[in-house]
Design a protein around this motif. Structure first.
Motif, short mmCIF file in Angstrom:
data_model
loop_
_atom_site.label_atom_id
_atom_site.label_comp_id
_atom_site.label_asym_id
_atom_site.label_seq_id
_atom_site.Cartn_x
_atom_site.Cartn_y
_atom_site.Cartn_z
N ARG A 2 0.84 -1.19 0.00
CA ARG A 2 0.00 0.00 0.00
C ARG A 2 0.88 1.24 0.00
N ASN A 3 0.80 2.06 -1.04
CA ASN A 3 1.69 3.20 -1.22
C ASN A 3 0.99 4.51 -0.90
N ARG A 4 1.73 5.38 -0.23
CA ARG A 4 1.22 6.70 0.10
C ARG A 4 1.80 7.79 -0.80
N THR A 5 2.74 7.44 -1.65
CA THR A 5 3.28 8.40 -2.62
C THR A 5 3.38 7.75 -3.99
N LEU A 6 3.26 8.59 -5.01
CA LEU A 6 3.40 8.14 -6.40
C LEU A 6 4.75 8.61 -6.91
N ALA A 105 4.33 12.34 -5.59
CA ALA A 105 3.03 12.96 -5.31
C ALA A 105 2.28 12.13 -4.27
N ASP A 106 1.67 12.82 -3.29
CA ASP A 106 0.83 12.10 -2.35
C ASP A 106 -0.57 11.94 -2.94
N SER A 107 -1.49 11.34 -2.21
CA SER A 107 -2.81 11.03 -2.73
C SER A 107 -3.59 12.29 -3.11
N HIS A 108 -3.46 13.34 -2.29
CA HIS A 108 -4.18 14.58 -2.57
C HIS A 108 -3.62 15.27 -3.82
N LYS A 109 -2.29 15.25 -3.96
CA LYS A 109 -1.67 15.86 -5.14
C LYS A 109 -2.10 15.13 -6.41
N ALA A 144 -12.07 10.57 -7.18
CA ALA A 144 -10.67 10.41 -6.78
C ALA A 144 -10.32 11.37 -5.64
N ARG A 145 -10.84 12.58 -5.71
CA ARG A 145 -10.54 13.57 -4.66
C ARG A 145 -11.12 13.13 -3.31
N LYS A 146 -12.29 12.52 -3.32
CA LYS A 146 -12.87 12.00 -2.08
C LYS A 146 -12.04 10.84 -1.53
#
Length: 584
Positions: A2-6, A105-109, A144-146
């Protein structure tokens, strides 16, 4: 995991797998065309566009998310074909801007980048319509934003795909024509396939073991056979040309057709020489020198739908070469140097459509104007040149030129100002995108058909500023009505017409208004729907599948049936459309 950054490396893999997933389903996306005509090319355009971005990434060693997204976006921008390709390029142009200054990039980015892509794509479309790829992209980005609240990259992409599919399924409820025909939006479907590839990349990173319906991408306007084709032409002795038309095309073999390459080659070889047939499962590529290309196409059509048709008159090409060689020799000879008046005469003839001889010009001298037109068929190209067009980009239905092709044509035109005639509604956006990328003042006349393009040229004045020509030529588009006769590639019901596969259909300014089992009767019925008492001229441009003898008979019938109108007939040589009709 499970990744928190891209990372840039994972993003690169997302692009590659998105392209692979789309390539696997190109034919399915093409088949979703609302009209049952042999020019459903949304999937092809999206695929060529997206793979151009992946090809650009092959040149990149850097791995930051920002750089990967930026380089990929540039590849899409230049490779964009058709309206669907341009919208796709704008989606990922905005996406790249959303990842600016990001090593990772994190999930929000990531989610915000998808949203920025949506906003840029909407800006690129003058009148956005719901129930299209834009709707699918917007609703997917919102989901995706949610999902970004979890902080997990996988959650963002998973919800992106789920929402995109849900939005796609709803497109027939937003566009009545989709519901009438019984399909979902083709561009939206292509985007769903891309997003599915993204999900596969971030979840496990493996490629699909058995690609479904893989189809090689062949860029519009390019030879199907590359170097082999060029070598075959190089050894031709023009004096020995028995079969004068170099004919290339592709056949998408129907599932119920009995096809074997040996039997197909034997049948088609009776029509010419220099035959080359390459088959790959349900796709066949053909090159042949034939004297009756229409008969070749008719035979091939028995096996399935035709695509990427290209017909060239080799005799005329050879005569053109000889004329150019004679002129070059004369210009190089001191004793035969043309006078200034002779040079002007030759330039005038070139503007009228005669061969553009290499008249000596001051180094780097620019012409005041250059006009670029998109055309398919030698006859149509010749007509455009006779009306003052300087450069022809080969293309049209199923062969939508890329943004890069337009950019190259503009730059190579060496003119102070450039006008572009796309002559197809699916090419306008790529032309407009190219106009924004060049330093040369360029205006796009939004011609959606060959008759519109020809009509606009009559309003051109070399003495007027670019903006004035743009306005006058654009106004002239409304002065002509366009009719098209082609064949149906599937059964459907449209505009209360029950259409069977193989029927001929008549299209009047974008609407299917008549159908029948005979192309010539369909053409007459279509013209009857097009003309009114205010019109005076009917122009019929016949295609590669129409025999001259049959066209002569049709011309007689038209002159008798429409005796109060002037009737003109031209050999266009265009593929797919038996007749292009202009009424004005």
């Amino acid at each position: 995991m499970r990744n928190r950054t891209l990372t840039g490396q994972v993003l690169r893999q997302m692009y590659k797998m998105g392209a692979e997933r789309l390539t696997q389903h190109v034919k399915k996306v093409d088949a979703l065309n609302v009209f049952p005509v042999p020019d459903g090319d949304t999937g092809t355009n999206m695929n060529l566009t997206f793979t151009s971005g992946v090809a650009e990434l092959e040149k990149l060693a850097e791995q930051t998310a920002e750089k990967v997204a930026s380089v990929f976006s540039r590849g899409l921008l230049m490779g964009a074909r058709g309206n669907s390709g341009v919208i796709l390029s704008q989606l990922f142009r905005g996406f790249a801007k959303g990842l600016a200054d990001s090593v990772e990039a994190d999930s929000h980015k990531l989610a915000d980048a998808f949203q920025q892509g949506v906003e840029m794509a909407y800006k690129a479309v003058m009148k956005p319509v719901e129930g299209t790829i834009l709707t699918v992209a917007r609703e997917a980005a919102a989901a995706a934003r949610k999902a970004a609240r979890s902080g997990l990259i996988e959650d963002v992409v998973e919800r992106l795909v789920e929402a995109a599919q849900k939005a796609l399924d709803n497109t027939p409820n937003q566009l009545s024509v989709l519901k009438e025909v019984g399909v979902v939006d083709s561009g939206g479907q292509g985007l769903v396939y891309i997003y599915e590839g993204f999900l596969k990349a971030v979840k496990d990173g493996i490629v699909f073991a058995e690609p479904e319906e893989a189809k090689p991408a062949v860029a519009g306007g390019m030879s199907l056979f590359g170097k082999t084709h060029d070598e075959m032409h190089h050894v031709i002795n023009p004096a020995d040309i028995k079969y004068g038309y170099c004919t290339e095309f592709m056949v998408h073999v129907r599932p119920d057709a009995v096809f074997t390459q040996d039997e197909f080659q034997e049948r088609i070889s009776a029509y010419g020489d220099s035959l080359l047939v390459v088959s790959d499962e349900d796709l066949v590529k053909v090159h042949i020198h034939a004297e009756e290309p229409g008969e070749v196409l008719s035979l091939a059509q028995q096996y399935g739908a035709l695509d990427r048709i290209k017909i060239e008159n080799m005799r005329l090409q050879h005569e053109e070469v000889l004329r150019r060689q004679k002129t070059r020799q004369a210009l190089k000879s001191p004793s035969e140097t043309p006078t200034v008046s002779a040079e002007r005469s030759q330039v005038t003839e070139a503007v009228r459509g005669e061969p553009d001889f290499d008249i000596p010009q001051p180094e780097n001298a620019k012409k005041p104007y250059a006009i670029i037109a998109v055309a398919s068929g030698q006859g149509i190209a010749d007509i455009f040149k006779s009306l003052g067009v300087d450069r022809i980009i080969e293309g049209g239905q199923t062969m939508n030129p890329s943004t890069e092709q337009f950019v190259s044509a503009i730059e190579e035109a060496n003119a102070e100002r450039v006008l572009i005639l796309p002559n197809n509604k699916n090419i306008v956006m790529a032309a407009q995108q190219a106009a924004e990328l060049v330093d040369v003042p360029t205006a796009v006349i939004p011609s959606k058909s060959v008759p519109q393009g020809m009509s606009s040229l009559l309003a051109f004045s070399a003495d007027e500023p670019l903006e004035q020509n743009r306005d006058r030529m654009s106004e002239a588009l409304a002065l002509v009505k366009t009719g098209l006769v082609t064949y149906a590639v599937r059964d459907t019901t449209l505009n209360e017409l029950i259409i069977k596969e193989g029927d001929f259909i008549g299209i009047f300014d974008g609407d299917v208004v008549t159908s029948g089992q005979d192309a010539y009767e369909t053409a007459k019925a279509l013209i009857s729907r097009m003309v009114d008492e205010d019109d005076g001229l009917i122009t019929v441009i016949y295609g590669a599948d129409v025999k001259e003898s049959a066209m002569n008979e049709l011309e007689k019938q038209l002159r008798a049936s429409f005796d109060s109108y002037e009737v003109e007939v031209h050999d266009g040589g265009q593929p797919l459309y038996s007749f292009i009709i202009a009424v004005e």
